[in-house]
Each structure stands twice: as structure tokens, then as C-alpha cells.
Write an enzyme that holds these catalytic residues in place. Structure first.
Site, PDB file in Angstrom:
ATOM      1  N   GLN A 143     -14.145   0.507   0.799  1.00  0.00           N
ATOM      2  CA  GLN A 143     -14.702   1.840   0.634  1.00  0.00           C
ATOM      3  C   GLN A 143     -13.767   2.795  -0.092  1.00  0.00           C
ATOM      4  O   GLN A 143     -14.214   3.611  -0.882  1.00  0.00           O
ATOM      5  CB  GLN A 143     -15.067   2.425   1.998  1.00  0.00           C
ATOM      6  CG  GLN A 143     -16.149   1.633   2.682  1.00  0.00           C
ATOM      7  CD  GLN A 143     -16.321   2.036   4.129  1.00  0.00           C
ATOM      8  OE1 GLN A 143     -15.357   2.316   4.825  1.00  0.00           O
ATOM      9  NE2 GLN A 143     -17.561   2.050   4.581  1.00  0.00           N
TER      10      GLN A 143
ATOM     11  N   ASP B  40       0.858  -1.188   0.000  1.00  0.00           N
ATOM     12  CA  ASP B  40       0.000   0.000   0.000  1.00  0.00           C
ATOM     13  C   ASP B  40       0.894   1.237   0.000  1.00  0.00           C
ATOM     14  O   ASP B  40       1.859   1.310   0.772  1.00  0.00           O
ATOM     15  CB  ASP B  40      -0.890  -0.017   1.248  1.00  0.00           C
ATOM     16  CG  ASP B  40      -2.038   0.970   1.176  1.00  0.00           C
ATOM     17  OD1 ASP B  40      -1.792   2.142   0.796  1.00  0.00           O
ATOM     18  OD2 ASP B  40      -3.160   0.596   1.523  1.00  0.00           O
ATOM     19  N   ILE B  41       0.591   2.226  -0.852  1.00  0.00           N
ATOM     20  CA  ILE B  41       1.412   3.446  -0.896  1.00  0.00           C
ATOM     21  C   ILE B  41       1.072   4.403   0.246  1.00  0.00           C
ATOM     22  O   ILE B  41       1.770   5.387   0.442  1.00  0.00           O
ATOM     23  CB  ILE B  41       1.318   4.167  -2.255  1.00  0.00           C
ATOM     24  CG1 ILE B  41      -0.107   4.602  -2.561  1.00  0.00           C
ATOM     25  CG2 ILE B  41       1.914   3.302  -3.356  1.00  0.00           C
ATOM     26  CD1 ILE B  41      -0.209   5.558  -3.734  1.00  0.00           C
TER      27      ILE B  41
ATOM     28  N   HIS C 202     -10.542  -5.789  -2.491  1.00  0.00           N
ATOM     29  CA  HIS C 202      -9.190  -5.868  -1.952  1.00  0.00           C
ATOM     30  C   HIS C 202      -9.212  -6.233  -0.477  1.00  0.00           C
ATOM     31  O   HIS C 202     -10.152  -5.935   0.234  1.00  0.00           O
ATOM     32  CB  HIS C 202      -8.401  -4.579  -2.179  1.00  0.00           C
ATOM     33  CG  HIS C 202      -8.993  -3.345  -1.582  1.00  0.00           C
ATOM     34  ND1 HIS C 202     -10.126  -2.737  -2.099  1.00  0.00           N
ATOM     35  CD2 HIS C 202      -8.630  -2.598  -0.517  1.00  0.00           C
ATOM     36  CE1 HIS C 202     -10.412  -1.661  -1.379  1.00  0.00           C
ATOM     37  NE2 HIS C 202      -9.527  -1.554  -0.404  1.00  0.00           N
TER      38      HIS C 202
END
Length: 134
Positions: free
Chosen positions: A86, A30-31, A92
Site C-alpha cells: 500500500q 528501509d529508511i 515489495h
């Protein structure tokens, strides 16, 4: 979907710190990580919700494989899995390794985003990849 950021990552239109990929699924860091090693596992085909993925058993086998690799690579016994759906409208699963004194307390503080330099993200991705292959 044209404007889905995860579909763009699958198509390699947007780069990612990939930790796992097969024909149907992709896992990448995740960035906006909540901790070092925070990984997203997605189906390559666009499904809005995790529960819409027809190969749900295969999906969660990949989630398990990646989670176990994160545990080894990040030297932790605690990897939290989260399914919200969301923030990006593409199925994911979050895998967030937990550490003593990581600032989250007893639950994940979703607003606590950690800044991790690109070189360190690359190294973390490589360490997780290595554990998946072992």
C-alpha cells in the site's frame, strides 16, 4: 514508472543501503525502519503487486536468502515477513527482525518507526551483505 521511488532506487537515481542485488531483484534497508535490519526486497522490473511477479519462486528464494542473512547478522531467530503493497505502488516484501522488548509487542506496530543514524544503517547493511556471501 517514472515517479516510482523503488524504480528510482533500481536506476540508482536515489541512494539506498543495499544488502543484496542480482539481475532481477534488489534488497535494501528501509529508511523508515520498524527495527534495526528492516529490509525491503523488490523486483527490479516494476510490478504493482508481489503476486504479479512472473518469477515468484525466484523472488521468494531471494526473500529467504536475505531473511536468513538478517537472522545471522542481527542475531535473532525471528524475522517477520510482511506483504502489504500500500505505501509504495511497487511489489515489495518487508523483512523485519524482531527482538525482545523491541516495542512492538506480539505483532508489528506499523506506526513505530525507529530512528537509526546513517553510519549505523551503513554498518547494518554491510553485516547483512557479509552473511549473504557466507
Amino acid at each position: 514508472m517514472e515517479k516510482c521511488v523503488f524504480c528510482q532506487i533500481v536506476k540508482k537515481e536515489i541512494p539506498c543501503f543495499k544488502v543484496f542485488e542480482n539481475e532481477d531483484f534488489l534488497a535494501f534497508l528501509d529508511i523508515k525502519p520498524r527495527n534495526k535490519g528492516h529490509t525491503l526486497v523488490i523486483p527490479k522490473k516494476h510490478f504493482r503487486w508481489v503476486w504479479d511477479v512472473p518469477e515468484i519462486g525466484e523472488y521468494f528464494e531471494v526473500v529467504k536468502k536475505v531473511s536468513l542473512a538478517i537472522k545471522k547478522a542481527m542475531k535473532t531467530d525471528w524475522v517477520v515477513s510482511v506483504i502489504l503493497g500500500q505505501e509504495v505502488p511497487h511489489a515489495h516484501v518487508w523483512l523485519v527482525p524482531r527482538f525482545p522488548n523491541d516495542g512492538h509487542g506480539g505483532t508489528i506496530n506499523f506506526s513505530l518507526v525507529k530512528e537509526i543514524p546513517k553510519k549505523e544503517m551503513e554498518k547494518i547493511a554491510q553485516e547483512i551483505q557479509k552473511e549473504i556471501k557466507n
